[in-house]
Write an enzyme that holds these catalytic residues in place. Structure first.
Site, short mmCIF file in Angstrom:
data_model
loop_
_atom_site.label_atom_id
_atom_site.label_comp_id
_atom_site.label_asym_id
_atom_site.label_seq_id
_atom_site.Cartn_x
_atom_site.Cartn_y
_atom_site.Cartn_z
N ASP A 133 0.98 -1.05 -0.02
CA ASP A 133 0.18 -0.07 -0.04
C ASP A 133 0.60 1.11 0.06
OD1 ASP A 133 -2.23 -1.61 0.11
OD2 ASP A 133 -2.50 -1.38 2.23
N HIS A 140 27.43 6.75 -11.67
CA HIS A 140 26.25 6.74 -10.88
C HIS A 140 25.98 5.96 -9.60
CE1 HIS A 140 23.68 7.52 -14.72
NE2 HIS A 140 24.35 8.64 -14.19
N ASP A 188 27.29 14.97 -6.06
CA ASP A 188 26.48 15.38 -7.07
C ASP A 188 25.07 15.32 -6.36
OD1 ASP A 188 24.94 15.66 -9.31
OD2 ASP A 188 26.00 14.28 -10.59
N ASP A 225 21.38 21.09 -9.99
CA ASP A 225 22.21 20.04 -10.47
C ASP A 225 23.62 20.33 -10.13
OD1 ASP A 225 23.20 17.48 -11.21
OD2 ASP A 225 22.46 17.45 -13.13
N HIS A 234 31.64 11.09 -20.42
CA HIS A 234 30.48 11.42 -20.48
C HIS A 234 30.33 12.87 -21.23
CE1 HIS A 234 30.88 14.04 -17.24
NE2 HIS A 234 31.41 13.16 -16.49
N HIS A 292 23.66 18.64 -20.21
CA HIS A 292 22.22 18.52 -20.41
C HIS A 292 21.40 19.56 -20.21
CE1 HIS A 292 21.34 17.61 -16.29
NE2 HIS A 292 22.59 17.20 -16.41
N HIS A 331 17.24 16.09 -16.29
CA HIS A 331 17.54 16.01 -17.80
C HIS A 331 16.47 16.41 -18.50
CE1 HIS A 331 20.85 12.57 -16.91
NE2 HIS A 331 21.01 13.93 -16.21
N GLU A 339 29.19 20.07 -16.85
CA GLU A 339 29.91 19.20 -15.70
C GLU A 339 30.99 18.35 -16.47
OE1 GLU A 339 27.12 16.21 -14.77
OE2 GLU A 339 25.54 17.13 -16.32
N TYR A 397 38.10 10.78 -14.35
CA TYR A 397 37.91 9.84 -13.54
C TYR A 397 39.02 9.02 -13.77
CZ TYR A 397 33.57 11.94 -13.93
OH TYR A 397 32.39 12.92 -13.93
N ARG A 454 34.49 15.79 -10.59
CA ARG A 454 33.38 16.38 -11.43
C ARG A 454 33.44 17.82 -11.04
NH1 ARG A 454 30.37 12.45 -12.07
NH2 ARG A 454 28.49 12.98 -10.67
N GLU A 513 30.41 20.47 -11.44
CA GLU A 513 29.06 20.88 -12.32
C GLU A 513 28.44 21.95 -11.86
OE1 GLU A 513 25.87 17.82 -11.58
OE2 GLU A 513 25.07 18.35 -13.72
N1 GLY Z 1 22.74 14.47 -11.72
C1 GLY Z 1 22.63 13.79 -12.70
C2 GLY Z 1 23.71 14.59 -13.67
O1 GLY Z 1 24.51 15.26 -13.28
O2 GLY Z 1 23.17 14.41 -14.84
MN MN Z 2 23.74 16.90 -14.59
MN MN Z 3 24.66 16.18 -11.51
#
Ligand code: GLY
Ligand code: MN
Ligand code: MN
Length: 435
Positions: free
Chosen positions: A36, A240, A257, A268, A347, A351, A358, A381, A385, A403, A405
Site C-alpha cells: 500500500d 552513478h 552530485d 544539479d 560522458h 544537458h 535532464h 559538468e 575519472y 567532477r 558541475e
Molecule cells: N545528477 C545527474 C547529472 O549530473 O546528470
Molecule cells: Mn547533470
Molecule cells: Mn549532477
C-alpha cells in the site's frame, strides 16, 4: 508561478496547434513502492507545465478556438471520506475556480465526454508510448467515434501528432518566473553543498554527509531532484554511485552530485573536495584540469554558439591538461581526434535543465547541433575519472575522480552561472572547509 503564467503557456501551445487540433495530456499515475506504500507523487512535467494542477487521476484537454471551452480538465470528484485519508481534492469546481479551466468534469465521465470533443478535430496532439494503458484509451475514444459516425457529417481525427515537438521546444526557453524559481533552487542547492563541505571529516560515513544535504533541502521546502551521489575515494569513479554507505577516509576526495527541486524546478550541482580539507598534489593537479575545462566550457555557453561548443571546449582543455600532467602523451589535436581522453572523460559535458533534471528539448535540429539562445538553461559538468584498473597510469593517480558541475543560463550577454555562489577554486574550497 501564477495562474496567468500557466494560461500564457496554454495560449502559446494552442496558437501553434492550430484550430483543427486537440491536445490530450494525462497526469502522472500514482506508483507503488510496495503493497500500500506509494512513491512520493510528482506530477508529470508536461502536465504541470500547462496546468499547475498537482493531483493524480486527471486529464487536460486543449481545443483551440472551441467556443464553449478551450481548456477542459477532468479531475477526481470531491469525496469527504477519501479526503479524510489523503487530503483535499479540487474537484471539478476547484478546477475551474482555482486552475483556470473553462470547463471541468469528473474523471469518471471521461469515456462519455471525450469522443465528442474529438469530433470535428482532424489532428490529435498526444505523446504515445509513456503510459501504455492511457494510449489504449485514447485509441479507444477515436475508434468509438468512428463506430458512431453514421452518415452524419462528423469528421474523425486523421492524424496523431506527438505533443513533444511543440511542448518541449516551449519548455526549453525559460521565462522570467521560471528563471526566478531556478535561481532559488540553485541557491538552496548551494547552501546544501556548503553545509556538506563544512560537515565533512575523516571517519564519517557517506550517508551522514548525505543527511546534511537532504536536511538543508527540506529546511527550505525543497526535495532532492535525484538521489544524491556522495562518493568518497574510488567510489567517485562510479558515475552513478548509489550506495552512499562507505567510510570517508583521510587523504581521499569526496565527490558530491546533489541537487534539489524547488517549485518543481531542479538544480544539479557537483563539487569534489578533500575529505580532510587539503588537496594532495595529484588531486589538485587533476582538479585544476577539470576546473580549467569547466571554465572553458562555460565561456562557450553564449547565444549564437551551438550546443556542442561547450563540450568541444571541455574536451580540448581536458586533453591538454592530461598531457600537461603526464597522463596522456602526444599532440593535443591528434589526441582529441582519436578520443584519447575517453578513458578519463566518458560522458557529455552537460544537458538541459528545468522541470526535469535532464530536461526536455532537442539537442539537434535537422541533424545539426542546436544554436544556443537566451533562456536556455544547461549544466556544465566535465570530469576526470582514474579508476584503479586503468592502464598506463602511475599508482599515485589511481582512484581520483573529479567532477565540477554548475547550472548555466544562456543570456543576451555573458552566461549566468545560477550556482556561481558555491566555491569552485581549490583554494576557496580549502578556506571554506577550514572555517
Ligand atoms: N545528477 C545527474 C547529472 O549530473 O546528470
Ligand atoms: Mn547533470
Ligand atoms: Mn549532477
Amino acid at each position: 508561478m501564477t495562474r496567468e503564467d500557466f494560461a500564457r503557456r496554454r495560449r502559446q501551445l494552442m496558437r501553434m496547434m492550430g484550430k483543427d487540433g486537440i491536445a490530450i495530456l494525462p497526469a502522472a499515475p500514482v506508483r507503488y513502492r510496495n503493497s500500500d506504500v506509494e512513491y512520493p507523487y510528482r506530477q508529470d512535467s508536461d502536465f504541470h507545465y500547462l496546468t499547475g494542477f498537482s493531483e493524480p487521476e486527471a486529464v487536460a484537454v486543449l481545443i483551440p478556438g472551441r467556443p464553449q471551452a478551450e481548456y477542459i480538465l477532468f479531475v477526481r470528484e470531491r469525496d469527504p471520506q477519501r479526503e479524510l485519508w489523503d487530503g483535499a481534492r479540487a474537484g471539478p469546481d476547484g478546477a475551474t475556480a482555482d486552475y483556470g479551466a473553462d470547463d471541468a468534469f469528473p474523471i469518471a465521465d471521461i469515456d462519455e465526454i471525450l469522443p465528442g470533443l474529438l469530433e470535428q478535430r482532424s489532428r490529435v496532439f498526444y505523446t504515445m508510448g509513456f503510459h501504455p494503458d492511457f494510449d489504449q484509451r485514447v485509441v479507444g475514444w477515436v475508434s468509438s467515434l468512428r463506430a458512431h459516425m453514421g452518415q452524419g457529417n462528423a469528421q474523425i481525427p486523421q492524424e496523431f501528432i506527438t505533443l513533444d515537438h511543440l511542448l518541449h521546444d516551449m519548455r526549453l526557453f525559460k521565462s522570467r518566473p521560471e528563471l526566478v524559481a531556478m535561481r532559488r533552487a540553485a541557491q538552496i542547492g548551494v547552501r546544501a553543498h556548503q553545509r556538506a563541505m563544512r560537515a565533512c571529516r575523516p571517519g564519517l560515513r557517506e550517508y551522514q554527509v548525505e543527511a546534511e544535504l537532504i536536511g538543508e533541502f527540506r529546511r527550505h521546502n525543497a526535495h532532492h531532484a535525484y538521489l544524491p551521489i556522495v562518493a568518497g575515494g574510488r567510489n567517485a569513479c562510479v558515475l552513478h554511485y548509489r550506495d552512499n554507505d562507505a567510510e570517508l577516509k583521510d587523504g581521499d576526495l569526496l565527490l558530491i552530485d546533489a541537487g534539489c527541486e524547488y517549485d518543481s524546478y531542479a538544480c544539479d550541482i557537483t563539487r569534489t573536495f578533500p575529505v580532510n580539507g587539503r588537496f594532495t598534489a595529484e588531486q589538485r593537479a587533476v582538479y585544476e584540469v577539470v576546473l580549467a575545462a569547466q571554465r572553458a566550457a562555460i565561456a562557450k555557453a553564449r547565444a549564437g554558439n551551438h550546443w556542442n561548443d561547450p563540450h568541444d571546449a571541455a574536451v580540448r582543455a581536458i586533453t591538454q591538461g592530461l598531457v600537461q600532467i603526464g597522463l596522456l602523451k602526444g599532440k593535443v589535436p591528434a589526441l582529441v581526434r582519436s578520443e584519447a581522453y575517453r578513458p578519463f572523460f566518458m560522458h557529455r559535458t552537460g544537458h538541459w535543465l528545468g522541470l526535469d533534471v535532464h530536461d526536455a528539448g532537442d539537442y539537434k535540429v535537422g541533424g545539426e547541433w542546436r544554436v544556443l539562445e537566451p533562456g536556455m538553461v544547461m549544466t556544465v559538468e566535465p570530469g576526470i575519472y582514474i579508476p584503479a584498473g586503468i592502464r598506463g597510469v602511475g599508482r599515485r593517480w589511481r582512484n581520483i575522480g573529479v567532477r565540477i558541475e554548475d547550472d548555466v543560463a544562456v543570456t543576451r550577454g555573458k552566461p549566468e552561472v545560477l550556482t556561481g555562489a558555491l566555491p569552485r577554486e581549490a583554494d576557496a574550497i580549502e578556506r571554506l572547509m577550514a572555517a
